[in-house]
Motif scaffolding. Sequence first.
Motif, PDB file in Angstrom:
ATOM      1  N   ILE A 287       6.830  -1.664  -8.305  1.00 17.58           N
ATOM      2  CA  ILE A 287       5.451  -1.149  -8.406  1.00 17.58           C
ATOM      3  C   ILE A 287       4.623  -1.963  -9.412  1.00 17.58           C
ATOM      4  O   ILE A 287       3.603  -2.543  -9.048  1.00 17.58           O
TER       5      ILE A 287
ATOM      6  N   LEU B   7      -6.542   4.003  -3.568  1.00 21.60           N
ATOM      7  CA  LEU B   7      -5.439   4.233  -2.627  1.00 21.60           C
ATOM      8  C   LEU B   7      -5.487   5.638  -2.030  1.00 21.60           C
ATOM      9  O   LEU B   7      -5.205   5.829  -0.846  1.00 21.60           O
TER      10      LEU B   7
ATOM     11  N   MET C 254      12.496   6.807  -6.214  1.00 18.93           N
ATOM     12  CA  MET C 254      12.820   5.402  -5.970  1.00 18.93           C
ATOM     13  C   MET C 254      14.110   4.996  -6.689  1.00 18.93           C
ATOM     14  O   MET C 254      14.522   5.618  -7.656  1.00 18.93           O
TER      15      MET C 254
ATOM     16  N   TYR D 253       1.599  -4.534  -8.488  1.00 16.61           N
ATOM     17  CA  TYR D 253       0.252  -4.094  -8.834  1.00 16.61           C
ATOM     18  C   TYR D 253      -0.242  -4.675 -10.151  1.00 16.61           C
ATOM     19  O   TYR D 253      -1.173  -5.460 -10.166  1.00 16.61           O
TER      20      TYR D 253
ATOM     21  N   ARG E 208       4.014   1.582  -0.923  1.00 19.36           N
ATOM     22  CA  ARG E 208       4.763   1.725  -2.178  1.00 19.36           C
ATOM     23  C   ARG E 208       3.854   2.268  -3.272  1.00 19.36           C
ATOM     24  O   ARG E 208       4.283   3.067  -4.116  1.00 19.36           O
ATOM     25  N   GLY E 209       2.590   1.853  -3.246  1.00 17.74           N
ATOM     26  CA  GLY E 209       1.611   2.392  -4.199  1.00 17.74           C
ATOM     27  C   GLY E 209       1.421   3.892  -3.991  1.00 17.74           C
ATOM     28  O   GLY E 209       1.357   4.661  -4.950  1.00 17.74           O
TER      29      GLY E 209
ATOM     30  N   PHE F   8       0.839  -1.205   0.000  1.00 22.73           N
ATOM     31  CA  PHE F   8       0.000   0.000   0.000  1.00 22.73           C
ATOM     32  C   PHE F   8       0.878   1.261   0.000  1.00 22.73           C
ATOM     33  O   PHE F   8       0.680   2.169  -0.810  1.00 22.73           O
TER      34      PHE F   8
ATOM     35  N   HIS G  55      -5.713   1.280 -14.690  1.00 20.69           N
ATOM     36  CA  HIS G  55      -5.008   0.289 -13.858  1.00 20.69           C
ATOM     37  C   HIS G  55      -5.570  -1.113 -14.060  1.00 20.69           C
ATOM     38  O   HIS G  55      -4.855  -2.093 -13.946  1.00 20.69           O
TER      39      HIS G  55
ATOM     40  N   VAL H 222      -1.607   0.558 -10.497  1.00 19.02           N
ATOM     41  CA  VAL H 222      -1.957   1.048  -9.156  1.00 19.02           C
ATOM     42  C   VAL H 222      -3.364   1.662  -9.203  1.00 19.02           C
ATOM     43  O   VAL H 222      -3.605   2.591  -9.980  1.00 19.02           O
ATOM     44  N   PRO H 223      -4.304   1.146  -8.401  1.00 14.90           N
ATOM     45  CA  PRO H 223      -5.649   1.740  -8.378  1.00 14.90           C
ATOM     46  C   PRO H 223      -5.611   3.056  -7.624  1.00 14.90           C
ATOM     47  O   PRO H 223      -5.886   3.120  -6.422  1.00 14.90           O
TER      48      PRO H 223
ATOM     49  N   ARG I 119      -3.618  -4.504 -15.424  1.00 16.27           N
ATOM     50  CA  ARG I 119      -3.704  -5.811 -14.777  1.00 16.27           C
ATOM     51  C   ARG I 119      -4.112  -6.905 -15.753  1.00 16.27           C
ATOM     52  O   ARG I 119      -3.748  -8.065 -15.578  1.00 16.27           O
TER      53      ARG I 119
ATOM     54  N   GLU J 147      -0.973   4.816 -12.305  1.00 16.91           N
ATOM     55  CA  GLU J 147      -2.214   4.214 -12.805  1.00 16.91           C
ATOM     56  C   GLU J 147      -1.905   3.232 -13.936  1.00 16.91           C
ATOM     57  O   GLU J 147      -2.437   2.120 -13.970  1.00 16.91           O
TER      58      GLU J 147
ATOM     59  N   ALA K  92       3.625   5.952  -2.748  1.00 13.78           N
ATOM     60  CA  ALA K  92       4.842   6.621  -3.212  1.00 13.78           C
ATOM     61  C   ALA K  92       4.807   6.769  -4.733  1.00 13.78           C
ATOM     62  O   ALA K  92       5.237   7.789  -5.275  1.00 13.78           O
ATOM     63  N   ALA K  93       4.283   5.758  -5.427  1.00 16.36           N
ATOM     64  CA  ALA K  93       4.172   5.839  -6.889  1.00 16.36           C
ATOM     65  C   ALA K  93       3.220   6.962  -7.282  1.00 16.36           C
ATOM     66  O   ALA K  93       3.491   7.711  -8.225  1.00 16.36           O
TER      67      ALA K  93
ATOM     68  N   PHE L 138       9.670   6.774 -11.525  1.00 22.20           N
ATOM     69  CA  PHE L 138       9.289   7.206 -10.176  1.00 22.20           C
ATOM     70  C   PHE L 138      10.569   7.749  -9.533  1.00 22.20           C
ATOM     71  O   PHE L 138      11.424   6.993  -9.084  1.00 22.20           O
TER      72      PHE L 138
END
Lengths: 315, 240
Positions: B103, A204, B95, B107, A182-183, A180, B75, A199-200, B79, A195, A185-186, B92
Amino acid sequence: MSHRTFFFVVLGLVLVSLGLTKAIENEYYFFAGYVILQYIVLATAWNILGGFTGYVNFGSAGFFAAGAYTTVAVVKWVDLPLLALIPLSGIVCGLIGLATGYLTLRLRGVYFAIATLALAIVLETIIANWEHVGGAAGAFVIRPKEVMFFDSYVEFLFWTMSLLAAIAVFAARYIQHSRFGRGLAAIRDDEGVAESMGVPTLKLKLMSTTISGALMGLAGAPFVYYVTYIDPPSAFNLEYAVNAVAMPMIGGPTSWLGPVIGAVLLGGAQQIATVTISSELNLLIVGIMLVVFVIVAPDGIVGLVRRLFSKDPRA
Amino acid sequence: MSDTLLEVREITKRFGGFVALNQVSLVVARGERLGLIGPNGSGKTTLINCIAGALPTDGGSIHFDGFDISGRAAHQRARLGIARSFQIPRPFHSMSNVENLVIPLEYAAGDRHGGNVDAEAREILARVGLSDRADKSCSGLTQVDMRRLELARALAARPTLLIVDEVMAGLAHAEVDEILAILQEINDQGITIVMIEHIMRAVMGFSQRIAVLDAGEKIADGDPESVVGDPRVERAYLGE
């Protein structure tokens, strides 16, 4: 350090704070310590949305006051002990956070910040016109005469706030090292890319505003017992909003440790200044330190230390 | 399982009064290497933004792996297996390189990753030639390494369809060859690739089929030789 080890460290500190209430006679230390611990909770809460997710909230005072006024509203209706009231404030402010998220998260950058500022003003107007909690005239709350185990009510409040600080800091550290976190931070680095990497972002961000709001509510919940008299200008004080932003920025907004360091440093300096110089000097100290840190160490103290000890000069 | 992986049916995209895409249709077969070319402003990036879900469309539908994904958020499409790189690298920045890959692994890849995210991220970095910089900050990368990271991060989403948006723009001759070799290797493993590219040498050599956009409309679609010989394509690039 594993979450388990850290849990015991934090638990140990809460027990130490309990021991302190027996070891130290002078009540002033608990009076001042309470404020610093309260800022640890508030700054940590702000940082989950502001530092981890990158959404600057200028409405912290609104959440803090909502937490305080939840206590007042419930106590005026049914007499519950403080430890039962605190979770209620958390829930109410979590819901306010969720609602704020739904309404404002389409906004980014300064527009989001302005919207949160407006939220605090709207809340203050509602409270000032709500007779049940005293309206603009404010409300008194009588502290219980005795409280189990503790010699005085201030000692009890101090210990309660140390427990809340432990919960907030543990939660923040746990989030930072989780999927969560890390998401988040993204999202902070680049929301569009986050996105596209699965990442939703909306979900989040809503979780982030909810948790942040709930923790701010916890910080405000015991406030009315601390001051015994509360009115909108004191609960919605600009000081809370400013400190909640400044403390993580000075400590380092990308780590759970940043707001803790910031709150101890800045909160401590304010308490000392209040006693030795003047209580009006507080915000001046905050302002000067914020300017200095933004120039010298934009990533706060945590970032500065990392830079000094890092082998990679570009890291 | 059908042979069609991606089917774009007559999608339209408007920005205000400007029609960026006008009823564009496109079919991409499983395992194919498709090149997408066209003059500047012809709608290539807009098209992939619509496919990846970064932009909503104003008409038409998009089908991926047999599902209508038109209403899905970006997103969710990631997936399902659509990954993309960005024209201007957007790492990012707070990081390290390996964290950049964690990431999408955590995800987008979901249960398509094997479990040890860190090891997988390092393995992907090694594939694009960045293993010695895995733990370094991404802000210190050179341009070509930045492109490698863009590619690696898209790969970490464990896609079935990889869309690369001008991943070679501005690179030197030898660097282009390096990136092409990486892309070929990715395709050999069964990943379908849609490539937007202006470097004709790269796109002609790499693609099995080329689609051409001009002013928001698809004007040609076929094997590379016939497409470059098409008078409409010549007109789009060179004028009358």
